[in-house]
Design a protein around this motif. Structure first.
Motif, PDB file in Angstrom:
ATOM      1  N   HIS A  69      -5.258  37.125  74.820  1.00 38.15           N
ATOM      2  CA  HIS A  69      -3.854  37.162  75.241  1.00 38.15           C
ATOM      3  C   HIS A  69      -3.095  35.953  74.695  1.00 38.15           C
ATOM      4  N   GLY A  70      -1.810  35.866  75.037  1.00 36.96           N
ATOM      5  CA  GLY A  70      -0.950  34.815  74.524  1.00 36.96           C
ATOM      6  C   GLY A  70      -1.205  33.458  75.153  1.00 36.96           C
ATOM      7  N   GLY A  71      -0.636  32.423  74.528  1.00 42.79           N
ATOM      8  CA  GLY A  71      -0.890  31.063  74.961  1.00 42.79           C
ATOM      9  C   GLY A  71      -0.010  30.586  76.091  1.00 42.79           C
ATOM     10  N   LEU A  72       1.093  31.282  76.367  1.00 39.59           N
ATOM     11  CA  LEU A  72       1.981  30.888  77.458  1.00 39.59           C
ATOM     12  C   LEU A  72       1.778  31.807  78.659  1.00 39.59           C
ATOM     13  N   VAL A  73       0.548  32.251  78.821  1.00 38.68           N
ATOM     14  CA  VAL A  73       0.166  33.159  79.907  1.00 38.68           C
ATOM     15  C   VAL A  73      -0.839  32.453  80.807  1.00 38.68           C
ATOM     16  N   ALA A 106       0.795  24.652  78.583  1.00 38.33           N
ATOM     17  CA  ALA A 106       1.525  25.663  77.822  1.00 38.33           C
ATOM     18  C   ALA A 106       1.894  26.857  78.697  1.00 38.33           C
ATOM     19  N   ALA A 107       1.036  27.203  79.650  1.00 36.33           N
ATOM     20  CA  ALA A 107       1.268  28.371  80.497  1.00 36.33           C
ATOM     21  C   ALA A 107       2.485  28.192  81.388  1.00 36.33           C
ATOM     22  N   THR A 108       2.880  26.959  81.658  1.00 35.36           N
ATOM     23  CA  THR A 108       4.017  26.712  82.547  1.00 35.36           C
ATOM     24  C   THR A 108       5.226  26.144  81.807  1.00 35.36           C
ATOM     25  N   LEU A 109       5.149  26.071  80.478  1.00 34.74           N
ATOM     26  CA  LEU A 109       6.222  25.453  79.703  1.00 34.74           C
ATOM     27  C   LEU A 109       7.553  26.161  79.911  1.00 34.74           C
ATOM     28  N   ILE A 110       7.560  27.488  79.872  1.00 31.05           N
ATOM     29  CA  ILE A 110       8.815  28.222  80.012  1.00 31.05           C
ATOM     30  C   ILE A 110       9.420  27.978  81.397  1.00 31.05           C
ATOM     31  N   ASP A 111       8.567  27.919  82.427  1.00 31.82           N
ATOM     32  CA  ASP A 111       9.084  27.614  83.764  1.00 31.82           C
ATOM     33  C   ASP A 111       9.716  26.227  83.799  1.00 31.82           C
ATOM     34  N   LEU A 112       9.070  25.260  83.148  1.00 32.54           N
ATOM     35  CA  LEU A 112       9.613  23.905  83.125  1.00 32.54           C
ATOM     36  C   LEU A 112      10.978  23.876  82.447  1.00 32.54           C
ATOM     37  N   TYR A 282      19.458  31.770  76.427  1.00 32.09           N
ATOM     38  CA  TYR A 282      18.902  31.562  75.083  1.00 32.09           C
ATOM     39  C   TYR A 282      18.923  32.891  74.358  1.00 32.09           C
ATOM     40  N   GLN A 283      19.650  32.948  73.243  1.00 29.76           N
ATOM     41  CA  GLN A 283      19.829  34.207  72.534  1.00 29.76           C
ATOM     42  C   GLN A 283      18.680  34.406  71.552  1.00 29.76           C
ATOM     43  N   GLY A 284      17.509  34.730  72.097  1.00 32.30           N
ATOM     44  CA  GLY A 284      16.378  34.944  71.208  1.00 32.30           C
ATOM     45  C   GLY A 284      15.074  34.972  71.975  1.00 32.30           C
ATOM     46  N   SER A 285      14.036  35.459  71.309  1.00 32.51           N
ATOM     47  CA  SER A 285      12.732  35.655  71.937  1.00 32.51           C
ATOM     48  C   SER A 285      11.915  34.372  71.934  1.00 32.51           C
ATOM     49  N   LEU A 286      10.738  34.458  72.498  1.00 30.85           N
ATOM     50  CA  LEU A 286       9.810  33.330  72.509  1.00 30.85           C
ATOM     51  C   LEU A 286       9.456  32.897  71.092  1.00 30.85           C
ATOM     52  N   LEU A 287       9.317  33.845  70.174  1.00 32.07           N
ATOM     53  CA  LEU A 287       8.959  33.482  68.807  1.00 32.07           C
ATOM     54  C   LEU A 287      10.027  32.599  68.162  1.00 32.07           C
ATOM     55  N   TYR A 288      11.310  32.852  68.477  1.00 27.88           N
ATOM     56  CA  TYR A 288      12.366  31.981  67.962  1.00 27.88           C
ATOM     57  C   TYR A 288      12.234  30.574  68.528  1.00 27.88           C
TER      58      TYR A 288
END
Length: 381
Positions: A69-73, A106-112, A282-288
């Motif tokens: 699975h992905g790294g931000l999971v 990394a799993a909590t980066l988006i929350d931060l 944020y106008q874009g996906s995680l990959l951006y």
């Protein structure tokens, strides 16, 4: 000690966990996974599955799929997703093995990063970002996205992402790594498995980075085990891969003849990638976000971004010598963009970065390539 303590509760689903899930804490095994459990998979559970299902295949070889699975999971999310899919794979005569890896911060980066939303407007008004952005260029997109990229840098997003990539490498290159132990266990039982299974790998997002190293580990073990020549990976399928194109070309081997590995990639087209908001405003996906803020080089070309992929593939009349990526993805059926009509078996309906592992069309296509036939319907979530 074989494994670090972990918060997963194997009592809830002991059979699926024991037979199909390998837990990694950073890069080493995390409880409930142990060396004994991994050995039991390849010594007993998989051979038993082969005996039960080999009659379903004309050549008698049963598919085994390794999933990363992905790294931000989080581990909990990766584990739950595995438990959802395992019965479906088994019902289709495929033996799944899921790497559920704890990627730490990394799993909590988006929350931060998400916690900064309330402060964002005030910081803009106070002029914090004035020297970095051109407010006249496009205040509805460019400014917001550039500011988020700066915030990601401030939150040490780059080092956190790098740490995750190092964990993926260490898991498959160091002796105590969970991927290393799995590859060794697989080939230590080649007498039971060689000629009886076909190996396949599927990686979502940063799972593409994990598998780039895992496939190298498998190749190394195959070379060290005479008589295991048939025990090789037949296909690698990547879902919204977060690996950079230079890293992919460096780590992966292009197809070599009829027995060479076959590649396929499923990702969002540019329109869907832009419409997927990984963060508020944020106008874009995680990959951006990964490309612009987390990778060590700004604007690093990622395999899963259509604009980067197209550039690396070159013009229609380009050759694999000029554009090496063409050797991996030679035709439209090997590169599938979301909501783009293609032939059956090459479909993708995911419209957000996290949707791929649960998207019915994508999962049907992934399994269809492995099976060589239409699988039973993937249960909609």
């Amino acid at each position: 000690m074989d494994a670090r303590p972990h918060h997963i509760d194997p009592i809830r689903h002991p059979e699926e966990t024991r037979k199909h899930i390998i837990v990694l804490d950073d890069y080493v095994l995390g409880l409930p996974s142990t060396r004994e459990q991994i050995d039991e998979i390849f010594d007993y559970h998989l051979p038993k599955f082969i005996e039960e299902h080999r009659g379903e295949y004309a050549d008698g070889t049963v598919p085994v799929v390794f999933w990363a699975h992905g790294g931000l999971v989080s581990v909990a999310s990766g584990w739950e997703a595995a438990l959802e899919a395992i019965p479906w794979w088994r019902a289709n005569g495929v033996y799944p093995i899921y790497f559920v890896w704890d990627t730490g911060p990394a799993a909590t980066l988006i929350d931060l990063l998400g916690h900064r939303v309330e402060d964002l407007r005030g910081e803009i008004e106070r002029g914090k970002f004035d020297e970095h952005v051109d407010y006249g260029k496009d205040p509805t997109r460019f400014v917001r996205d550039r500011i988020w990229d700066i915030i990601a840098h401030e939150a040490q997003g780059g080092p956190i992402w790098l740490q995750m990539k190092i964990a993926a490498k260490n898991a498959n290159t160091l002796g105590k790594g969970g991927g290393t132990l799995a590859s060794k266990a697989l080939y230590s039982h080649s007498d039971k498995l060689n000629g009886n299974v076909s190996l396949h790998a599927v990686g979502h997002s940063a799972g593409a980075i994990f598998h780039a190293y895992f496939l190298k580990a498998l190749d190394e073990q195959r070379g060290a085990n005479p008589g295991a020549e048939q025990l090789r990976v037949k296909s690698l399928q990547l879902l919204a891969p977060a690996i950079s194109i230079p890293a992919f070309l460096e780590l992966m081997d292009p197809p070599d003849g009829a027995d060479g590995i076959r590649y396929a990639m499923y990702s969002m087209d540019e329109k869907a990638e832009t419409a997927d908001h990984v963060l508020p405003e944020y106008q874009g996906s995680l990959l951006y976000l990964i490309r612009n803020a987390l990778e060590s080089k700004d604007g690093q070309e990622l395999l899963g971004l259509q604009e980067c992929f197209g550039k690396a593939m070159g013009p229609d009349n380009g050759t694999a010598n000029e554009y090496p990526l063409r050797a991996f993805f030679p035709d439209d059926s090997s590169r599938i963009w979301s909501s783009t009509p293609t032939k059956p078996g090459a479909l993708c309906g995911a419209l957000s970065h996290g949707a791929f592992p649960r998207d019915t069309a994508t999962m049907q296509s992934v399994a269809g390539r492995i099976l060589g036939r239409t699988p039973t319907p993937y249960p909609a979530r």
